[in-house]
Write an enzyme that holds these catalytic residues in place. Structure first.
Site, PDB file in Angstrom:
ATOM      1  N   GLU A 196     -47.042 -12.192  -4.243  1.00 46.10           N
ATOM      2  CA  GLU A 196     -47.872 -13.223  -4.465  1.00 46.10           C
ATOM      3  C   GLU A 196     -47.528 -14.566  -3.709  1.00 46.10           C
ATOM      4  OE1 GLU A 196     -49.507 -14.095  -8.526  1.00 46.10           O
ATOM      5  OE2 GLU A 196     -50.392 -12.016  -8.300  1.00 46.10           O
ATOM      6  N   GLU A 267     -53.255  -5.467  -8.603  1.00 44.63           N
ATOM      7  CA  GLU A 267     -53.287  -6.057 -10.096  1.00 44.63           C
ATOM      8  C   GLU A 267     -54.893  -6.347 -10.561  1.00 44.63           C
ATOM      9  OE1 GLU A 267     -50.565  -8.954 -11.205  1.00 44.63           O
ATOM     10  OE2 GLU A 267     -48.859  -8.123 -10.081  1.00 44.63           O
TER      11      GLU A 267
END
Length: 822
Positions: A196, A267
């Protein structure tokens, strides 16, 4: 030879045989001599294993958040739930807590974890990072990295890149040495570099862009033989695949950044991690299923991973700031490894529905069109097979649509999957999977005051005896090295009283999470912060001082270290300002006085939570110590019989940490109430592997004050199951039956011991609040009891024939059954 030497040797060996990657290629081939030949590639539709596109469902499990003894059952339940892949981070700070000293033992045995996954026939997605966030202390970085000269985390910074490359290389080399990559015949089919990063990249400017390119190239050049991914990184350089993280990637994902890359969802958050001071927020199985189906339909998604599928426990001090000890307890497998229903069962049905249409999804022609203002159809079709996803975005109204001359009702916010584009096989908003109720049964109390011993943590008061001294307020984490939550700040103060007896006020500003203040060994107050509150906490309280010298002892406490954000290495914590104010006189700043710092607690340094360490102090009775701060408590208890999960109920305590036979089961903080008025977490998991065959030592450090006599040991199990199935529901894809049925089953080792409620007709309510309606078959109870009592599981068709005829013609009927497991 030590572990570090073994790893270093592997690195040298593999650097000698590695060759340069084919830049820009989506193909990874096995090397000569690996034995079993395999190949992982990708194209615009999917990951391709040995030449075959695959539709893959994955679930995240973290090996340090459970025990090796739990791994086989967790993996087996994931496989039974329809998963193909287990995804995990690699946790740098557990593997290299001291620079150059590796640890892959016990819960940290990454190779054993991966081999167990392989033994059960599943694949692995290895997220090396090595920054992982994951609500894990310091984002997975070992704290010694903070002290490397001139380092800037996660940037085009040579000291950081050197250490990152070394660790990533070591892990890759270990995996190769064990033959764990797919081209070697192993289970690892993808690896992830970074995590991320796009969230923080703007803070680094051009350095961030260079770092992304460097990280991608470094990873690819390691020649793992499998594709690399970067999650939440829209500009992931070729051949690295950019993937999505989030709740609704079917709506938010911008898509692959290259025409030859597939849409992967690394995710899909199954709930939200819990923080102290908050109530649990569960995500409904309907919502999770809707999100998965939408990603497949809109984005041609072919890889979906649930974060988390099993969350587990943040043992010891590994949770990040304010994060609870339990982690994603509402995931398909709960903290204890129990199946969380109906989420697990509903998603299993979804997985089966999708996989039976893998051919058109992976190879078919895609088309879509509108069915209404908030309704749409997505079709995947080959010459011989077809599957349709019919979407209703209206969150409040049933939508009636016509699709290929078939009239259908779409429930609010739902997706219906039509096999052969004709027959509804799954509806995201219709949950036919059984519900389960987890209960905690008290099996041991500690009400006898004579079973407890106590030790009062000493308050350091002498600056000259402190570990560190200086005319400044030292940073908390830089001083403790994140090896303890606690840091004492000690200072002397010379007091001259005023003639008019004005009140004396102490003001302390801290960027830690909790502050306790003592003056001349007397407790004068505390304050704590919160996850979403101001960065600083301020304690301002009146104190009594002696004329002449006084001792001020301030205990700074962290509830986990940060796990995210740019420039973590620059963050400052601990006490930043201290002043004394007498009446209306100007405040007297103490910041530049001679301060002493004591790292950690006396009890920690002497390991009094262990059997041997407990002998180093004199334990006393707990008379008059209940609800006092900074108290150590000790007792023993027998191991509960059976195989049910075990937890401590700590509702009566304040805040602290718990050890069982010297193993920390984590921090607790039950005095920090959520808006509901309840603790965020009151039950704390004790893995059975932490227990002795008979007696066990329980030690708590109570920081704020509590009553240990009200602590209990509880066993946890699913004691109640329920199902509500309509006669028009699609038959379960797990059975060969052609009609809908109520399917009930108890967890392993238990049987259906009682039928609490059964009604075939139009029962009212749901599995938590139910009753008979105007239509009820009188045979309901007897039919269900005959089918289910004394069995581990049962199936009852929702048909009129099963119940001796139609009790109310013309009325749509359902069957609701509530059963007890024992």
């Amino acid at each position: 030879m030590g572990v570090a030497e073994v790893v270093a040797g592997i690195v040298v060996l593999w650097l000698a045989v590695c060759t340069a990657a084919a830049a820009g290629s989506g193909r990874w081939r096995s090397e000569e001599g690996w034995g079993v030949q395999g190949e992982v590639t990708y194209d615009h539709r999917a990951l391709v294993l040995n030449g075959t596109r695959r539709m893959l469902f994955s679930g995240e499990m973290h090996y340090p958040r459970s025990t090796p003894e739990m791994w086989p059952r967790l993996i087996a339940k994931a496989k039974e739930g329809g998963l193909d892949v287990i995804q995990t981070y690699v946790f740098w700070n557990v593997h290299e807590p001291v620079q150059g000293q590796y640890n892959f033992e016990g819960r940290y045995d990454l190779v054993k974890f991966i081999k167990e996954i392989q033994a059960q026939g599943l694949y692995v997605s290895l997220r090396i990072g090595p920054f992982i966030e994951a609500e894990w202390k310091y984002g997975g970085f070992p704290f010694w990295l903070h002290d490397v000269p001139n380092i800037t985390f996660r940037s085009d910074n040579e000291p950081f890149k050197q250490h990152m490359q070394r660790f990533v290389t070591d892990i890759v080399s270990m995996m190769k040495h064990e033959g764990l990559y797919y081209p070697q015949g192993g289970p690892i089919i993808t690896s992830q570099i970074e995590n991320e990063y796009q969230m923080v990249e703007p803070a680094f400017g051009s350095s961030g862009q260079r770092y992304v390119r460097w990280a991608a190239a470094m990873a690819v050049n390691l020649q793992t033989g499998v594709p690399w991914t970067m999650c939440k990184q829209n500009d992931a350089p070729d051949p690295v695949i950019n993937t999505c993280n989030g709740l609704i990637c079917g709506e938010t994902f911008v898509g692959p950044n290259s025409a030859n890359k597939p849409a992967l969802w690394t995710e899909n958050w199954t709930s939200r991690y819990l923080i102290y001071g908050n109530d649990t927020k569960l995500r409904s199985p309907e919502d999770i299923a809707f999100a998965v189906a939408l990603f497949i339909a809109r984005k041609n998604g072919s890889y979906m991973s649930y974060y988390m599928y099993h969350g587990g426990t943040n043992f010891g001090r590994f949770s990040s700031s304010y994060v609870t000890t339990n982690y994603y307890d509402g995931a398909p497998l709960d903290e204890y490894g129990l199946i969380w229903q109906p989420t697990w069962g509903h998603l299993r049905e979804l997985h089966t529905a999708v996989k039976q249409s893998s051919e058109p999804l992976l190879f078919g022609t895609y088309s879509n069109f509108s069915l209404g203002q908030e309704q749409e159809a997505h079709i995947f079709e080959t010459e011989s097979q077809c599957v349709a996803f019919l979407v209703n975005f209206d969150q409040h109204q049933i939508s009636e649509v016509v699709f290929r001359n078939i009239s259908l009702q779409l429930a609010p916010k739902s997706i219906s999957i039509l096999s052969d584009c004709k027959r509804v096989v799954f509806e995201t908003a219709k949950v036919n999977a059984q519900h389960g109720s987890r209960t905690a049964e008290e099996v041991q109390s500690f009400s006898d005051i004579n079973t407890w011993k106590a030790f009062k943590e000493p308050i350091p008061q002498d600056v000259s005896k402190a570990m560190y001294t200086g005319n400044q307020l030292f940073d908390h984490l830089s001083t403790t090295k994140d090896e303890t939550d606690y840091l004492w700040y000690i200072v002397g103060y010379e007091y001259t009283p005023s003639d008019d007896g004005q009140l004396v006020l102490i003001n302390v500003e801290s960027r830690a999470h909790i502050l306790h203040a003592f003056v001349n060994n007397a407790y004068v107050g505390r304050i704590h912060g919160s996850h979403d509150g101001p960065a600083s906490i301020i304690l301002s309280t009146n104190i009594s001082l002696n004329e002449g010298p006084n001792n001020i002892s301030l205990l700074s406490a962290m509830v986990g270290s940060p796990d995210s954000g740019a420039h973590m290495e620059r963050r400052v914590f601990g006490i930043r300002k201290v002043s004394i104010q007498q009446g209306q006189e100007p405040e007297h700043l103490l910041d530049n006085e001679l301060w002493g710092n004591q790292v950690g607690l006396f009890g920690e340094r002497n390991h009094i939570y262990t059997q041997e360490g407990s002998k180093r102090v004199e334990w006393t009775t707990i008379n008059n110590l209940a609800y006092s701060p900074l108290i150590w408590y000790k007792t023993t208890f027998p191991t509960p019989a059976g195989n049910d999960a075990i937890a401590l109920n700590l509702t009566s305590m304040g805040k602290g940490e718990v050890w069982i036979n010297g193993e920390s089961i984590g921090r607790y903080w039950v005095s920090f109430k959520a808006p509901s008025g309840n603790p965020s977490q009151s039950l704390y998991h004790i893995p059975r592997q932490f227990l002795n065959p008979q007696d066990n030592i329980l030690v708590l450090f109570e920081e704020m004050g509590g009553d240990p006599q009200q602590i209990t040991v509880n066993t946890l199990s699913v004691t109640r199951v329920c199902s509500n199935v309509n006669e028009l529901s699609a038959p379960s894809l797990q059975s060969q039956d052609n009609e809908p049925a109520v399917n009930l089953w108890c967890q392993e080792g238990k049987q259906i011991s009682a039928i609490e409620f059964a009604s075939y007709g139009n029962p009212v309510g749901d599995c938590t609040n139910y009753g008979s309606g105007s239509c009820h078959a009188g045979s309901s109870d007897s039919v269900v009891k005959q089918a289910c009592l004394g069995k581990s599981g049962c199936s009852i068709p929702v048909t009129t024939d099963k119940f001796g005829g139609d009790p109310c013609p013309g009325i749509q009927k359902s069957l609701v059954v509530v059963a007890s497991c024992g």
